[in-house]
Write a protein that holds these residues in place. Structure first.
Motif, PDB file in Angstrom:
ATOM      1  N   LYS A 221       0.825  -1.211   0.000  1.00 42.22           N
ATOM      2  CA  LYS A 221       0.000   0.000   0.000  1.00 42.22           C
ATOM      3  C   LYS A 221       0.860   1.263   0.000  1.00 42.22           C
ATOM      4  CE  LYS A 221      -3.797  -2.207   2.532  1.00 42.22           C
ATOM      5  NZ  LYS A 221      -4.607  -2.209   3.786  1.00 42.22           N
ATOM      6  N   LEU A 222       2.171   1.084  -0.106  1.00 42.80           N
ATOM      7  CA  LEU A 222       3.132   2.190  -0.124  1.00 42.80           C
ATOM      8  C   LEU A 222       3.033   3.061   1.126  1.00 42.80           C
ATOM      9  CD1 LEU A 222       3.048   3.311  -3.880  1.00 42.80           C
ATOM     10  CD2 LEU A 222       4.715   1.828  -2.735  1.00 42.80           C
ATOM     11  N   GLU A 223       2.739   2.423   2.259  1.00 44.97           N
ATOM     12  CA  GLU A 223       2.647   3.195   3.498  1.00 44.97           C
ATOM     13  C   GLU A 223       3.974   3.862   3.843  1.00 44.97           C
ATOM     14  OE1 GLU A 223      -0.929   0.748   5.808  1.00 44.97           O
ATOM     15  OE2 GLU A 223       1.158   0.492   6.435  1.00 44.97           O
ATOM     16  N   GLN A 224       5.089   3.259   3.390  1.00 44.26           N
ATOM     17  CA  GLN A 224       6.404   3.846   3.690  1.00 44.26           C
ATOM     18  C   GLN A 224       6.642   5.144   2.928  1.00 44.26           C
ATOM     19  OE1 GLN A 224       5.814   1.423   1.623  1.00 44.26           O
ATOM     20  NE2 GLN A 224       7.397   1.194   0.041  1.00 44.26           N
ATOM     21  N   LYS A 225       5.817   5.414   1.931  1.00 49.29           N
ATOM     22  CA  LYS A 225       5.951   6.646   1.143  1.00 49.29           C
ATOM     23  C   LYS A 225       4.885   7.679   1.505  1.00 49.29           C
ATOM     24  CE  LYS A 225       9.289   4.753  -1.262  1.00 49.29           C
ATOM     25  NZ  LYS A 225      10.703   5.164  -1.049  1.00 49.29           N
ATOM     26  N   SER A 226       4.040   7.354   2.444  1.00 54.54           N
ATOM     27  CA  SER A 226       2.935   8.256   2.796  1.00 54.54           C
ATOM     28  C   SER A 226       3.445   9.440   3.625  1.00 54.54           C
ATOM     29  CB  SER A 226       1.879   7.499   3.604  1.00 54.54           C
ATOM     30  OG  SER A 226       2.397   7.159   4.889  1.00 54.54           O
ATOM     31  N   PRO A 227       2.754  10.571   3.555  1.00 52.81           N
ATOM     32  CA  PRO A 227       3.160  11.734   4.362  1.00 52.81           C
ATOM     33  C   PRO A 227       3.149  11.433   5.857  1.00 52.81           C
ATOM     34  CG  PRO A 227       1.593  12.393   2.671  1.00 52.81           C
ATOM     35  CD  PRO A 227       1.634  10.890   2.645  1.00 52.81           C
TER      36      PRO A 227
ATOM     37  N   TYR B  71       8.514  11.494   9.468  1.00 51.75           N
ATOM     38  CA  TYR B  71       9.562  10.976  10.353  1.00 51.75           C
ATOM     39  C   TYR B  71      10.802  10.570   9.574  1.00 51.75           C
ATOM     40  CZ  TYR B  71       5.543  10.483  13.496  1.00 51.75           C
ATOM     41  OH  TYR B  71       4.422  10.715  14.247  1.00 51.75           O
ATOM     42  N   ASN B  72      10.608   9.980   8.411  1.00 50.70           N
ATOM     43  CA  ASN B  72      11.735   9.480   7.612  1.00 50.70           C
ATOM     44  C   ASN B  72      11.577   9.965   6.182  1.00 50.70           C
ATOM     45  OD1 ASN B  72      13.572   8.033   6.070  1.00 50.70           O
ATOM     46  ND2 ASN B  72      13.331   6.149   7.235  1.00 50.70           N
ATOM     47  N   PRO B  73      12.260  11.038   5.802  1.00 52.66           N
ATOM     48  CA  PRO B  73      12.095  11.603   4.466  1.00 52.66           C
ATOM     49  C   PRO B  73      12.547  10.664   3.356  1.00 52.66           C
ATOM     50  CG  PRO B  73      13.940  12.639   5.599  1.00 52.66           C
ATOM     51  CD  PRO B  73      13.224  11.813   6.614  1.00 52.66           C
ATOM     52  N   ASN B  74      13.314   9.632   3.697  1.00 52.52           N
ATOM     53  CA  ASN B  74      13.755   8.667   2.690  1.00 52.52           C
ATOM     54  C   ASN B  74      12.670   7.654   2.341  1.00 52.52           C
ATOM     55  OD1 ASN B  74      15.758   7.574   0.949  1.00 52.52           O
ATOM     56  ND2 ASN B  74      16.297   6.035   2.464  1.00 52.52           N
ATOM     57  N   GLY B  75      11.639   7.575   3.149  1.00 54.64           N
ATOM     58  CA  GLY B  75      10.525   6.685   2.847  1.00 54.64           C
ATOM     59  C   GLY B  75      10.884   5.206   2.875  1.00 54.64           C
ATOM     60  N   ARG B  76      11.785   4.837   3.776  1.00 54.90           N
ATOM     61  CA  ARG B  76      12.155   3.435   3.949  1.00 54.90           C
ATOM     62  C   ARG B  76      12.167   3.104   5.434  1.00 54.90           C
ATOM     63  NH1 ARG B  76      16.410   1.573  -0.722  1.00 54.90           N
ATOM     64  NH2 ARG B  76      15.303   2.551  -2.464  1.00 54.90           N
ATOM     65  N   ILE B  77      12.371   1.829   5.733  1.00 51.77           N
ATOM     66  CA  ILE B  77      12.445   1.436   7.136  1.00 51.77           C
ATOM     67  C   ILE B  77      13.870   1.068   7.476  1.00 51.77           C
ATOM     68  CG2 ILE B  77      10.053   0.650   7.207  1.00 51.77           C
ATOM     69  CD1 ILE B  77      12.630  -2.026   7.343  1.00 51.77           C
ATOM     70  N   PRO B  78      14.208   1.157   8.779  1.00 49.49           N
ATOM     71  CA  PRO B  78      13.380   1.470   9.940  1.00 49.49           C
ATOM     72  C   PRO B  78      13.513   2.926  10.372  1.00 49.49           C
ATOM     73  CG  PRO B  78      15.441   0.537  10.682  1.00 49.49           C
ATOM     74  CD  PRO B  78      15.520   0.586   9.179  1.00 49.49           C
ATOM     75  N   THR B  79      12.608   3.297  11.259  1.00 46.47           N
ATOM     76  CA  THR B  79      12.671   4.564  11.970  1.00 46.47           C
ATOM     77  C   THR B  79      12.296   4.287  13.417  1.00 46.47           C
ATOM     78  OG1 THR B  79      12.042   5.841  10.016  1.00 46.47           O
ATOM     79  CG2 THR B  79      11.680   6.885  12.153  1.00 46.47           C
ATOM     80  N   VAL B  80      12.939   4.956  14.357  1.00 47.00           N
ATOM     81  CA  VAL B  80      12.513   4.852  15.751  1.00 47.00           C
ATOM     82  C   VAL B  80      12.201   6.239  16.295  1.00 47.00           C
ATOM     83  CG1 VAL B  80      13.796   2.730  16.256  1.00 47.00           C
ATOM     84  CG2 VAL B  80      14.834   4.953  16.757  1.00 47.00           C
TER      85      VAL B  80
END
Length: 227
Positions: A41-47, A52-61
């Protein structure tokens, strides 16, 4: 966040980089809530996530006990966690020299192992058409990386400081992918026999209680996603 845990970990059920962070959080006894993003669903690219992570990838804490301090890139996260929460240096380097060596291995994992193993799995599994030459290229590069580690581990048990540390932990999840997928049908090398020091090191790492616990979580999450 209302879950009551110290950290929120944005991750993915299969993505190796998120599990690297989970190993360290678990080893340090830090509480966290995992948010598994749906890449379909491209949640990693959602606003909602890229704030939190402008690169749109995981992970983020997000560290809720440190003014919601937010950081992305797995090995930067790992460095933050041990710098702030491993003051006894139980799983991290203590001396200035060993800290640089630790950083050296974290860079090597991020620039060497991760990309080569990642491209290997891409061309084997996800690329829309077969490219056998690319598969072989990245399989050979994966073996080269393993050879680098094996050569060092022939002379010492652990990468830094004579103990299992985040330098070692950072390689585990991608090694699992490499052994189970990238190199599963590679006939030019037998990793267990040809690189025994690397092989034994990895077996010791995956037997650690914290890593076993995270792998059980991973198995449960992946089973739930299938159903």
């Amino acid at each position: 966040m209302s879950h009551g845990k110290q950290f929120t970990l944005y991750t993915h059920g299969s993505g190796p980089n998120g599990w690297k962070v989970a190993y360290v959080l678990t080893e340090l006894g830090l509480t966290y809530e995992s948010v598994y993003l749906d890449f379909g669903k491209l949640e990693q690219k959602s606003p909602e996530y890229t704030q939190y992570n402008p690169n749109g990838r995981i992970p983020t804490v997000i560290d809720h006990k440190n003014n919601d301090f937010t950081i992305w890139e797995s090995n930067a996260i790992i460095t933050y966690l041990v710098e702030k929460y491993d003051t006894a240096h139980r799983i991290s380097a203590a001396t200035p020299e060993d800290k640089i060596k630790q950083l050296q291995w974290l860079f090597f994992q991020a620039s060497g192992q991760g990309p080569y193993f990642g491209q290997g799995i891409w061309f084997k599994v996800y690329h829309p058409e077969p490219v056998p030459s690319a598969v072989v290229r990245y399989q050979r590069e994966a073996v080269r990386v393993i050879g680098v580690l094996d050569g060092v581990l022939k002379k010492q048990e652990w990468l830094v400081g004579g103990k299992p540390s985040v330098a070692d932990f950072s390689f585990v999840s991608w090694t699992n992918v490499g052994l189970s997928h990238v190199l599963a049908d590679f006939t030019e090398a037998n990793i267990e026999k040809d690189y025994p020091h690397f092989w034994n090191w990895h077996q010791k790492l995956i037997a650690l209680p914290s890593i076993k616990k995270v792998h059980e979580e991973k198995t449960a999450i992946q089973a739930a996603q299938v159903h």
